[in-house]
Design an enzyme around this catalytic site. Structure first.
Site, PDB file in Angstrom:
ATOM      1  N   ARG A  25      -1.141  18.348 -18.797  1.00  0.00           N
ATOM      2  CA  ARG A  25       0.485  18.824 -18.774  1.00  0.00           C
ATOM      3  C   ARG A  25       0.106  19.195 -20.309  1.00  0.00           C
ATOM      4  O   ARG A  25       0.030  20.349 -20.351  1.00  0.00           O
ATOM      5  CB  ARG A  25       2.022  18.553 -18.386  1.00  0.00           C
ATOM      6  CG  ARG A  25       2.131  18.405 -16.775  1.00  0.00           C
ATOM      7  CD  ARG A  25       3.281  17.715 -17.049  1.00  0.00           C
ATOM      8  NE  ARG A  25       2.894  16.174 -17.498  1.00  0.00           N
ATOM      9  CZ  ARG A  25       3.604  15.413 -17.991  1.00  0.00           C
ATOM     10  NH1 ARG A  25       5.619  15.430 -17.923  1.00  0.00           N
ATOM     11  NH2 ARG A  25       3.864  14.395 -18.505  1.00  0.00           N
ATOM     12  N   ASN A  43       5.097  18.513 -14.169  1.00  0.00           N
ATOM     13  CA  ASN A  43       5.044  17.620 -13.307  1.00  0.00           C
ATOM     14  C   ASN A  43       5.936  18.151 -12.119  1.00  0.00           C
ATOM     15  O   ASN A  43       7.364  18.050 -12.101  1.00  0.00           O
ATOM     16  CB  ASN A  43       4.690  16.169 -13.148  1.00  0.00           C
ATOM     17  CG  ASN A  43       3.899  16.198 -14.243  1.00  0.00           C
ATOM     18  OD1 ASN A  43       2.558  16.895 -13.849  1.00  0.00           O
ATOM     19  ND2 ASN A  43       3.457  14.424 -14.462  1.00  0.00           N
TER      20      ASN A  43
END
Length: 98
Positions: A25, A43
């Site tokens: 990320r 996520n």
């Protein structure tokens, strides 16, 4: 610099593989900022990473190419891309896991 909505491409991407717990990320945020892409990444509880990329075609294409590779410690097995209606985002950010 302003873009009309007609130049904006917006896609939802699901990245599958070893993509959580490897900095995916945060690497996505860095790459998006480098390319001038806006949107978000998070996520998912099913182990995938989900992202929305909004911007003009060339940087979006580069962003999608990068997603297949990700950061060095990731192992991407699949990238699914879905076109969305153009949306305008102010920045690129990490969102809460869902």
């Amino acid at each position: 610099m302003t873009h009309s909505n007609s130049n904006i491409v917006c896609v939802r991407v699901f990245i599958t593989g070893k993509v959580q717990g490897v900095g995916y990320r945060y690497s996505t945020v860095q790459k998006a900022q480098e390319l001038g892409v806006r949107g978000w990444v998070r996520n998912r509880l099913d182990g995938r990473v989900e992202a929305i990329f909004s911007g003009t075609e060339p940087p979006i294409t580069k962003m999608l190419q990068w997603c297949h590779q990700g950061p060095r410690s990731s192992k991407v097995t699949d990238v699914t891309v879905e076109r969305l209606e153009p949306q305008i985002y102010q920045s690129f950010e990490v969102r809460e896991t869902i």
